[in-house]
Design an enzyme around this catalytic site. Sequence first.
Site, mmCIF file in Angstrom:
data_model
loop_
_atom_site.group_PDB
_atom_site.id
_atom_site.type_symbol
_atom_site.label_atom_id
_atom_site.label_comp_id
_atom_site.label_asym_id
_atom_site.label_seq_id
_atom_site.Cartn_x
_atom_site.Cartn_y
_atom_site.Cartn_z
ATOM 1 N N VAL A 80 0.895 -1.172 -0.001
ATOM 2 C CA VAL A 80 -0.084 0.018 -0.143
ATOM 3 C C VAL A 80 0.918 1.183 0.083
ATOM 4 O O VAL A 80 0.461 2.319 -0.589
ATOM 5 C CB VAL A 80 -0.897 -0.027 1.190
ATOM 6 C CG1 VAL A 80 -1.793 1.277 1.266
ATOM 7 C CG2 VAL A 80 -2.015 -1.014 1.169
ATOM 8 N N CYS A 81 2.048 1.189 0.789
ATOM 9 C CA CYS A 81 2.840 2.355 0.842
ATOM 10 C C CYS A 81 3.092 3.207 -0.570
ATOM 11 O O CYS A 81 3.051 4.234 -0.676
ATOM 12 C CB CYS A 81 4.086 2.040 1.616
ATOM 13 S SG CYS A 81 3.680 1.294 3.336
ATOM 14 N N PRO A 82 3.762 2.336 -1.575
ATOM 15 C CA PRO A 82 4.224 3.142 -2.698
ATOM 16 C C PRO A 82 2.730 3.798 -3.423
ATOM 17 O O PRO A 82 3.131 4.708 -4.234
ATOM 18 C CB PRO A 82 4.650 2.160 -3.478
ATOM 19 C CG PRO A 82 4.265 0.644 -3.000
ATOM 20 C CD PRO A 82 4.067 1.062 -1.520
ATOM 21 N N ILE A 85 2.410 6.928 -1.457
ATOM 22 C CA ILE A 85 3.478 8.051 -1.806
ATOM 23 C C ILE A 85 3.430 8.785 -3.477
ATOM 24 O O ILE A 85 3.439 9.615 -3.625
ATOM 25 C CB ILE A 85 5.054 7.429 -1.776
ATOM 26 C CG1 ILE A 85 5.066 6.966 -0.210
ATOM 27 C CG2 ILE A 85 5.873 8.226 -2.271
ATOM 28 C CD1 ILE A 85 6.332 5.990 -0.276
#
Length: 234
Positions: A80-82, A85
């Site tokens: 999920v993080c990318p 960002i």
Amino acid sequence: MACDTPIEAHNEVVSDNETKPENTHQKDTTMNSSLVMKKAPDFKMEAYDAKSGHYTTVQSSDYEGKWHVVCFYPADFTFVCPTEIAAMNAKYDEFQKMGVEILAVSTDTKFSHKRFVETEPLLKDLQLTIGADHTGEVTRAFGVMIEEEGIALRGRFLINPDGVVVAQEVQAPSVGRNVNEFLRQVEAWQHATKTGEVCPAGWRPGKKTLPVNTDIEQITGRVGDYITIEEIMS
């Protein structure tokens, strides 16, 4: 707790004057304690500046007198993080036009950040700076550290030019945040700060505000005479 693991309850933090259970360690801050309407914590840490491709150092004093957001995410090389960002980066120019600086932060090292940006296709042409809080000091100061795993919750903090946190959003790792809603919040906060008016639910530029700075007696208890639910939801 990475993006692919179930959400589990974590142990409650024990304050200094309480008896701690055996075999537990003291934590400096309470997870998820609100920073809203408080001065944002001071910080200094290494970072990776994706725009220049170089390592750098960032500190809270770099953002004095500016609107800025400190946006924590759990870890590099997750799922999920990318997407989060990349979504923030897609709106980078809009934030810049509004005078808003963006600092992403995780507990990874600056070396990990560099490799993450270089290998993840979603992060091609990234313009953001990513703080490397590998000691966890900054993450703890903002109250979003998952101590058992050494990673951050998804914590997003909007800080005004006076260094005061005006909005805070914290959630577990499995679901990403909405950058469009955050952009709307920033627009609302900047408008309210500039005009002294207050913004109703879902306010966007061009919609009706509530002029409590001039008509507070007329509006008190009669907000529905001034704005309808249809206008609020439109």
